[in-house]
Design an enzyme around this catalytic site. Structure first.
Site, PDB file in Angstrom:
ATOM      1  N   ASP A 282      18.948 -51.181  19.968  1.00 29.91           N
ATOM      2  CA  ASP A 282      18.716 -51.739  18.638  1.00 29.91           C
ATOM      3  C   ASP A 282      18.210 -50.580  17.774  1.00 29.91           C
ATOM      4  OD1 ASP A 282      18.409 -53.296  16.430  1.00 29.91           O
ATOM      5  OD2 ASP A 282      17.196 -54.836  17.393  1.00 29.91           O
TER       6      ASP A 282
HETATM    7  C1  BGC Z   1      18.088 -55.641  14.107  1.00 28.02           C
HETATM    8  C2  BGC Z   1      19.492 -55.738  14.664  1.00 28.02           C
HETATM    9  C3  BGC Z   1      20.452 -55.129  13.679  1.00 28.02           C
HETATM   10  C4  BGC Z   1      20.044 -53.699  13.412  1.00 28.02           C
HETATM   11  C5  BGC Z   1      20.949 -52.963  12.446  1.00 28.02           C
HETATM   12  C6  BGC Z   1      17.745 -54.240  13.674  1.00 28.02           C
HETATM   13  O1  BGC Z   1      16.548 -54.213  12.990  1.00 28.02           O
HETATM   14  O2  BGC Z   1      17.165 -56.095  15.070  1.00 28.02           O
HETATM   15  O3  BGC Z   1      19.810 -57.079  14.928  1.00 28.02           O
HETATM   16  O4  BGC Z   1      21.750 -55.220  14.166  1.00 28.02           O
HETATM   17  O5  BGC Z   1      18.739 -53.690  12.864  1.00 28.02           O
HETATM   18  O6  BGC Z   1      20.762 -53.386  11.153  1.00 28.02           O
END
Ligand code: BGC
Length: 752
Positions: A282
């Site tokens: 993530d």
């Molecule tokens: C989130 C993800 C997301 C990623 C990219 C993160 O903060 O938890 O779900 O895909 O950011 O934006």
């Protein structure tokens, strides 16, 4: 000239020898990559830096924006991140964009008169409430077309984290408290999206069930619970739909970041489940880049130069092997060759937003759940012409939650416009009270309510709640209605009821709310969830009876928050900034808890009313003794006056001689076609050995225990229509897995 030609020849030759992705084998390409190139590919290209505030700098305390929602300006503006291009070897950069309810790209762009709006589809919780995998797959096909036509290779969705607790701020992005529903719905949407030749990233792997302190909190969870509840939706969706990528989560599991856990990312994901794609972090997840590489977390997102430097130095100093890098690069190249960017797909930037809006509207109507309908208050009778539409949600209707799951859509049809478009006259004085100038907080005077109850045929009160990434909801005033909301609801109900007129509640919410102290004042309650950009039209479709509701709860509405099995451990300790959260309830999540421990919910899992009625009969098993599988058939008949669809849920009660098991577990489900009054349909389900098995931690085996199994055909977890039994003569070891989450960390050993 001749000289010049001669001089050029060797370099041309050398160039033609450089292996090219697509022409040469992946192994040959890897063999030609330098250490720097390999590492570059395994670390994203970074996010657009937040503009530095004037006059400030790192030296005087300014730090870049923390890793939250991804954003990049390169390739596709607004996408969450990119991988590196290595032109020398024909490796293109991949574009990754959020999120679960629509592709998240910048809708308007610098020096560009075009717009790039995406369709905001209904949120995940609504899609799951359709219990209709075909419909969800159709949503996925439209959704994936937008991913592709906006130049994106991999969509950062779906999210299949279990609804462990109603306060999780991101529950709207997720599907269900039940792993089968979550897994099947995820599989359907992945199949639909990926049918376009683009990828998905199933997330957040795993046990990421809250937002409080999400980058640090450790989920303390047993192996059985992890396997049967939290890993299960990933396992089902991977088996059904083969997502191109998996996103590891922010949190730790039993003390170690998921992105750094080889047992989860390699042993479970690749060795046991045969996952063939790549794993990415993530955005900003984990902190030990070397451990991530060794664990099989192939790609670090969004990527920073110091991570590249760390990995290069680790290889040079023997703390990271080239073999690991090669393997991770291979995982990525296997996917890159399938991508639109690799195929040089000429995306149009012009998906058919009109057609997709229709799909979003249809899906929205199919996932709304009719919770209550006293004296057939709904559908609105023909004689209802004018509506008093109360509640800020009428005018600021919420299409979906906030954060990376939010979609940059062109518009949202609010409830007011939806009702007007459906032909109703909607009270203007009330509208003015909510939307008039200088009116942040509408003043609903008693006179306004009294007048409205005279001049309108019915009241519709829309209760709205929003939430999103980074924050969990709180019980007071978010899970629960505010004192003002309850009071207003009561005043409206009193005024209308005195005049013999009805009051309808519409719940425009992303997660479960408290129903006490107000729902008795409503004659009917339509749970509309956050239904995407066509919200108002879809709500009007169901209120008016143009569409007969057929959604069912994929998550329980408890009688009170304290009944939630994780309530006393959520969001962990210390409460202000939890370092760990204890999954003390184990496998008893949602109905598994309420049914086993005889706790009566407000509205149970699987529940939902219709404007017609159904009869479920003739439950038959292919055999009374189980060998490899048993086939279950059941007949559904529409016994009412209007066309409608019913969801049949197959619960199984398994023998409990060896280990504890829930009272019942959902093992299959199916939705009928639109049945006309009097029409019947036979639904068929198959129960396999794996469906009967529970995880025995001691032996690391999935075992279908010997004994008698009860099959229940139901229209909710507490509305069992028919039962039948079969026997498993001798216990069956369905699968032997590895021991993971070892050593079993004791609570006291977890670092604060
Ligand atoms: C989130 C993800 C997301 C990623 C990219 C993160 O903060 O938890 O779900 O895909 O950011 O934006």
């Amino acid at each position: 000239m001749l000289l010049a030609l001669c001089a050029a020849t060797p370099s041309l030759k050398a160039q033609s020898k450089t292996p090219q992705l697509g022409t040469n084998t992946i192994k040959e390409v890897i063999a030609a990559m330098t250490l720097e190139e390999k590492v570059q590919l395994l670390v994203g290209t970074g996010r657009a830096p937040k503009p530095k505030p004037p006059g400030e700098g790192i030296s005087n305390g300014w730090v870049p924006e923390p890793p939250m929602i991804g954003y990049t300006e390169t390739k596709v503006p607004g996408a969450a991140g990119n991988t590196a291009e290595i032109a020398r070897l024909g490796i293109p950069s991949l574009v990754m964009a959020d999120g679960p309810a629509g592709v998240r790209v910048s809708p308007t762009r610098k020096d560009d008169a075009n717009t790039y709006y995406a369709t905001a589809f209904p949120v995940g919780t609504l899609l799951a409430s359709t219990w209709d995998t075909e419909l969800v797959e159709a949503v996925g096909r439209a959704f994936g077309n937008e991913v592709k036509e906006y130049g994106v290779d991999i969509l950062l969705a779906p999210g299949v984290n279990i609804h462990r607790n109603p306060l999780n701020g991101r529950n709207f992005e997720y599907y269900s408290e039940d792993p089968l529903v979550a897994g099947k719905i995820a599989g359907a949407i992945i199949n639909g999206i990926q049918s376009n030749g683009v990828g998905t990233s199933i997330k957040h792997f795993v046990a990421n069930n809250q937002e409080s302190n999400r980058n640090y909190v450790s989920s303390t969870v047993s192996e059985r619970t992890l396997r049967e509840i939290y890993l299960k939706p990933f396992q089902i969706a991977i088996a059904d739909a083969n997502p191109w990528t998996v996103m590891s989560s922010y949190n730790r599991v039993n003390g170690v970041y998921t992105a750094q856990r080889k047992d989860l990312l390699t042993t479970v994901l690749r060795d046991e489940w045969k996952f063939k794609g790549f794993v990415m972090t993530d955005w900003g997840g984990g902190y030990d880049w070397i451990a991530e590489m060794n664990a099989g977390n192939d790609l670090i997102m969004p990527g920073r130069p110091d991570q590249i430097a760390t990995l290069i130095s680790a290889v040079k100093h023997d703390s990271l092997s080239m073999k690991v890098l090669d393997q991770n690069v291979e995982h990525m190249l296997n996917i890159i060759v399938k991508s639109p960017s690799f195929k040089k797909y000429k995306y149009s930037n012009k998906p058919d937003l009109k057609a997709h809006a229709e799909i979003a509207r249809k899906a929205a109507t199919e996932g709304m759940v009719l919770l209550k309908n006293n004296s057939e208050a709904l559908p609105l009778p023909k004689k209802v012409k004018s509506i008093a539409a109360f509640g800020s949600g009428t005018y600021n209707t919420i299409p979906g939650g906030t954060g990376s799951g939010e979609v940059n859509k062109a518009y949202t049809v609010n409830v007011y416009d939806g009702l007007v478009k459906a032909g109703y006259t909607v009270d203007q004085n009330i509208k003015n009270a909510y939307t008039g100038a200088n009116n942040d907080k509408p003043i609903l005077t008693d006179a306004l309510i009294a007048n409205a109850s005279v001049s309108n045929d019915i009241a519709v009160v829309t209760i709205a709640r929003n939430s999103g990434e980074g924050h969990d909801r709180n019980v007071a005033n978010n899970y629960t209605l505010t004192a003002d909301e309850k009071l207003e609801f009561k005043k409206i109900a009193d005024a209308f009821h005195t005049k013999g007129k009805k009051v309808i509640a519409v719940l425009n919410i992303g997660g479960v709310i408290d129903m006490n102290d107000w729902q008795d004042n409503a004659d009917a309650i339509l749970l509309a969830w956050q239904p995407g950009q066509e919200a108002g039209l879809a709500i009007a479709d169901v209120l008016s009876g143009r569409v007969n509701p057929s959604g069912k709860l994929a998550t329980t509405f408890p009688a009170k928050y304290e009944d939630v099995p994780s309530a006393k451990n959520f969001p962990g300790t210390p409460a202000e900034k939890p370092a760990q959260v204890l999954y003390e309830e184990g496998i008893y999540v949602g109905y598994r808890y309420y049914d086993s421990f005889k706790v009566k919910p407000m509205y149970e899992f699987g529940y939902g009313l219709s404007y017609t009625s159904f009869d479920v009969s003739n439950l038959k098993l292919s055999s009374a003794t189980f060998k490899d599988k048993v086939t279950v058939t059941v007949t559904v008949k529409n016994t009412g006056k209007v066309a409608g669809k019913e969801v049949v849920q197959i619960y199984v009660r398994a023998p409990t001689q060896t280990i504890d098991k829930p009272e019942q577990e959902l093992k299959a489900f199916g939705k009928t076609k639109l049945l006309q009054p009097g029409e019947t349909q036979v639904l068929t389900f198959t129960l396999t050995q794996a469906d009967l098995a529970s995880y025995h931690t001691d032996s690391s085996e999935w075992i279908a225990d010997a004994g008698s199994y009860t099959v229940k055909a139901a229209t909710s977890s507490r509305n069992i229509k028919q039962t039948a039994t079969f026997m498993v003569a001798k216990s069956i070891v369905v699968e032997k897995d590895h021991k993971v989450l070892q050593p079993d960390i004791k609570l006291s050993e977890i670092r604060p």
